[in-house]
Design a protein around this motif. Structure first.
Motif, PDB file in Angstrom:
ATOM      1  N   PRO A 188     -30.282  19.885  26.573  1.00  0.00           N
ATOM      2  CA  PRO A 188     -30.249  18.846  25.540  1.00  0.00           C
ATOM      3  C   PRO A 188     -29.143  17.808  25.731  1.00  0.00           C
ATOM      4  O   PRO A 188     -29.159  16.759  25.076  1.00  0.00           O
ATOM      5  N   LEU A 189     -28.207  18.082  26.634  1.00  0.00           N
ATOM      6  CA  LEU A 189     -27.084  17.165  26.867  1.00  0.00           C
ATOM      7  C   LEU A 189     -27.327  16.241  28.052  1.00  0.00           C
ATOM      8  O   LEU A 189     -26.486  15.396  28.372  1.00  0.00           O
ATOM      9  N   MET A 190     -28.514  16.397  28.683  1.00  0.00           N
ATOM     10  CA  MET A 190     -28.809  15.662  29.907  1.00  0.00           C
ATOM     11  C   MET A 190     -29.551  14.352  29.676  1.00  0.00           C
ATOM     12  O   MET A 190     -29.510  13.448  30.516  1.00  0.00           O
ATOM     13  N   SER A 191     -30.300  14.238  28.574  1.00  0.00           N
ATOM     14  CA  SER A 191     -31.104  13.036  28.351  1.00  0.00           C
ATOM     15  C   SER A 191     -31.204  12.756  26.852  1.00  0.00           C
ATOM     16  O   SER A 191     -31.979  13.421  26.154  1.00  0.00           O
ATOM     17  N   PRO A 192     -30.380  11.797  26.360  1.00  0.00           N
ATOM     18  CA  PRO A 192     -29.438  10.986  27.134  1.00  0.00           C
ATOM     19  C   PRO A 192     -28.247  11.816  27.603  1.00  0.00           C
ATOM     20  O   PRO A 192     -27.890  12.810  26.966  1.00  0.00           O
ATOM     21  N   LEU A 193     -27.669  11.407  28.692  1.00  0.00           N
ATOM     22  CA  LEU A 193     -26.569  12.131  29.304  1.00  0.00           C
ATOM     23  C   LEU A 193     -25.292  11.882  28.509  1.00  0.00           C
ATOM     24  O   LEU A 193     -24.803  10.755  28.437  1.00  0.00           O
ATOM     25  N   ILE A 194     -24.741  12.955  27.915  1.00  0.00           N
ATOM     26  CA  ILE A 194     -23.559  12.778  27.056  1.00  0.00           C
ATOM     27  C   ILE A 194     -22.360  13.580  27.537  1.00  0.00           C
ATOM     28  O   ILE A 194     -21.345  13.657  26.840  1.00  0.00           O
ATOM     29  N   ILE A 195     -22.473  14.189  28.718  1.00  0.00           N
ATOM     30  CA  ILE A 195     -21.331  14.903  29.276  1.00  0.00           C
ATOM     31  C   ILE A 195     -21.096  14.440  30.711  1.00  0.00           C
ATOM     32  O   ILE A 195     -21.964  13.837  31.337  1.00  0.00           O
ATOM     33  N   ASP A 196     -19.907  14.723  31.204  1.00  0.00           N
ATOM     34  CA  ASP A 196     -19.547  14.411  32.582  1.00  0.00           C
ATOM     35  C   ASP A 196     -20.155  15.477  33.494  1.00  0.00           C
ATOM     36  O   ASP A 196     -19.792  16.654  33.410  1.00  0.00           O
ATOM     37  N   THR A 197     -21.089  15.104  34.334  1.00  0.00           N
ATOM     38  CA  THR A 197     -21.766  16.089  35.184  1.00  0.00           C
ATOM     39  C   THR A 197     -20.936  16.507  36.394  1.00  0.00           C
ATOM     40  O   THR A 197     -21.364  17.370  37.169  1.00  0.00           O
ATOM     41  N   ASP A 198     -19.763  15.930  36.560  1.00  0.00           N
ATOM     42  CA  ASP A 198     -18.902  16.314  37.685  1.00  0.00           C
ATOM     43  C   ASP A 198     -17.975  17.474  37.341  1.00  0.00           C
ATOM     44  O   ASP A 198     -17.196  17.906  38.199  1.00  0.00           O
TER      45      ASP A 198
END
Length: 347
Positions: free
Chosen positions: A163-173
């Protein structure tokens, strides 16, 4: 109109997930387990292997080739990876497949071969199989003939992160996942590391930096986010308990945005509870024996970081329960059918 009862075969019924599938199907009003396979233990009653499955609905364990496949509507694949595809690819086209192994989870057969050390015998089938994380695949599951159930760790982790991927609301790194499972997650095979004296009174990490569920997790995160470069740090641990899965995800983002995204994603989902901010952390005992998932969000003491905890029962929501939930969605039934009777076991 009277609802037709589907006839189900449970492949690998002598393992933990197979036995759990048989147990859960006894609650289902429209599905009956009529065949239980287990080649090594063929000729025995299922109740002689698992006494808790005695009484109503006891089954003879038979070899897969002895199943009357023309009478079977759906097969639950509860076999180890590799073994599962070898059998499933021989089944007639009239049989719907809900596979609990890893054999059909990868869209890319090359990724499968890298993770599991063998080439897929039906690469076109694994590329087209529906990845059955139930709450996130409901529309795709309708009318499907082949569904790949996620692994138990990916289930718990993706329930938190998708649920945090689209829209992306966290730093994926900077996604760090600390995960823990009960010993049943390693299967029922005789392994020295699963012996009581090896497991009890301690905990240990395994598959450090190399666990085979990592590329599965990354596959789904990248697909949802529309990216190709998301990588996670994932470390699983074995706990001295029979069942349960606990994941702690360390993220960079805003705690209120994360809470809102999770609440919105699961507002109408019967098996997912997003706890209010400030709640006590969820415990694996709160979901033991059920198809439930509980999620809680916390601000880290480090500014800009968020901690999200998810708990499931690895044998139910992480395996057999989710498989039945997927079948319900495949058939256009209420997704909770046969599973809404499960109440957590405590103590």
């Amino acid at each position: 109109m009277t609802q037709k009862t589907l006839k189900a075969a449970v492949l690998g019924a002598s393992g933990y997930t197979g036995a759990e599938t048989v147990r859960l199907l006894r609650n289902h009003p429209h599905v009956e387990a009529v065949a239980a396979t287990g080649n090594a233990l063929a000729g025995q009653k299922l109740s002689s292997i698992f006494p808790h499955l005695g009484g109503r609905g006891d089954l003879d364990v038979i070899k897969a080739e002895d199943v009357r496949w023309d009478e079977i509507d759906v097969a639950f694949g509860c076999l180890p990876h590799g073994t599962s595809q070898d059998l499933i690819e021989t089944l007639p086209s009239n049989v719907k497949i809900v596979d609990l192994s890893s054999d059909y989870r990868f869209r890319d057969p090359v990724a499968y071969s890298k993770a599991y050390g063998r080439e897929h015998i039906a690469p076109e089938r694994t590329a087209s199989a529906i990845y059955g994380l139930s709450e996130h695949a409901a529309e795709s599951l309708k009318g499907a003939d082949l569904v790949a159930c996620p692994g138990c760790y990916p289930t718990a982790i993706l329930m938190v992160l998708l649920p945090l991927m689209s829209p992306l609301i966290i730093d994926t790194d900077s996604i760090i996942i600390d995960a823990k499972s009960g010993a049943s997650g390693a299967g029922r095979g005789l392994k020295e590391g699963n012996l009581f004296c090896e497991v009890t009174e301690g905990t240990h990490a395994y598959g450090v930096g190399t666990h085979r569920h990592t590329p599965e997790i990354e596959q789904e995160l990248n697909l949802r986010a529309g990216k190709s470069d998301i990588e996670v740090t994932f470390t699983p641990h074995l706990l001295p308990m029979a069942r349960g899965e606990h994941v702690t995800c360390h993220l960079r983002g805003d705690v209120h945005d994360v809470q809102a995204a999770l609440e919105a994603a699961y507002a109408n989902q019967p098996f997912v509870t997003v706890l209010p901010l400030g709640s006590p952390p969820p415990d694996t005992r709160h979901v033991r024996g059920t198809n439930d998932c509980r999620i809680a969000v916390y601000p880290d003491r480090v500014k800009g970081r968020v901690i999200v905890i998810g708990v499931i029962d690895n044998l139910v929501k992480g395996s057999s329960g989710q498989a039945i939930q997927n079948l319900n969605l495949m058939m256009g039934w209420d997704q909770a059918l046969g599973l809404d009777v499960l109440v957590p076991l405590f103590p």
